[in-house]
Design an enzyme around this catalytic site. Structure first.
Site, PDB file in Angstrom:
ATOM      1  N   CYS A  16      37.838  41.875  44.552  1.00 29.37           N
ATOM      2  CA  CYS A  16      38.800  42.858  45.076  1.00 29.37           C
ATOM      3  C   CYS A  16      39.612  43.490  43.950  1.00 29.37           C
ATOM      4  O   CYS A  16      40.138  44.589  44.106  1.00 29.37           O
ATOM      5  CB  CYS A  16      39.685  42.267  46.155  1.00 29.37           C
ATOM      6  SG  CYS A  16      40.782  40.949  45.649  1.00 29.37           S
ATOM      7  N   CYS A  54      38.293  38.528  40.292  1.00 32.99           N
ATOM      8  CA  CYS A  54      37.748  38.574  41.651  1.00 32.99           C
ATOM      9  C   CYS A  54      37.273  39.978  42.007  1.00 32.99           C
ATOM     10  O   CYS A  54      37.705  40.980  41.438  1.00 32.99           O
ATOM     11  CB  CYS A  54      38.775  38.076  42.661  1.00 32.99           C
ATOM     12  SG  CYS A  54      39.961  39.307  43.159  1.00 32.99           S
TER      13      CYS A  54
END
Length: 136
Positions: A48, A46
């Protein structure tokens, strides 16, 4: 499962600074049975993880005090190893990315995805460094 060529640079983002990859439940159990402090990073594809988690984990290692061992498992790739690591992170729900600091096999500090997502890498590193100063 993600293709190896996709996750390779994401793995290397941590292994290039000394993180040991754990691919099996046995490897996780061995890592957590060691005396001392162990940081486990649950790596992820992901955004992040790339923008905040992996850079924050790397920056945290610049601290005077740091864990004795730094290891990583990869969500969506090393499923059994990740599940075993998460069993040791109870009562926290599974999240990726996430980071857990263990001392003598006991969970002493946890950063869940909601502590990582939307926060700058510097703040994540500072959070980890505070934990290292307290427990390492």
């Amino acid at each position: 499962m993600y293709p190896a060529e996709l996750v390779k640079p994401m793995r290397e983002d941590l292994t290039n600074v000394g993180f040991e990859e754990l691919h099996t439940p046995e490897a996780v159990e061995t890592a957590l049975s060691k005396e001392g402090t162990t940081l486990i990073v649950v790596n992820s594809v992901c955004g992040c993880a790339a923008a905040n988690a992996r850079p924050g984990a790397r920056m945290s290692l610049q601290n005077a005090k740091r864990p004795d061992y730094i290891v990583t498992v990869f969500a969506g790739v090393d499923k059994d190893a990740v599940n075993t690591a998460r069993e040791h992170m109870v009562p926290f729900p599974p999240s990726s990315p996430s980071m857990a600091l263990f001392k003598d096999g006991e969970l002493v500090h946890m950063l869940e995805r909601h502590h990582i997502e939307g926060r700058p890498a510097e703040l994540i590193a500072e959070n980890l460094m505070d934990a290292y100063n307290d427990h390492c």
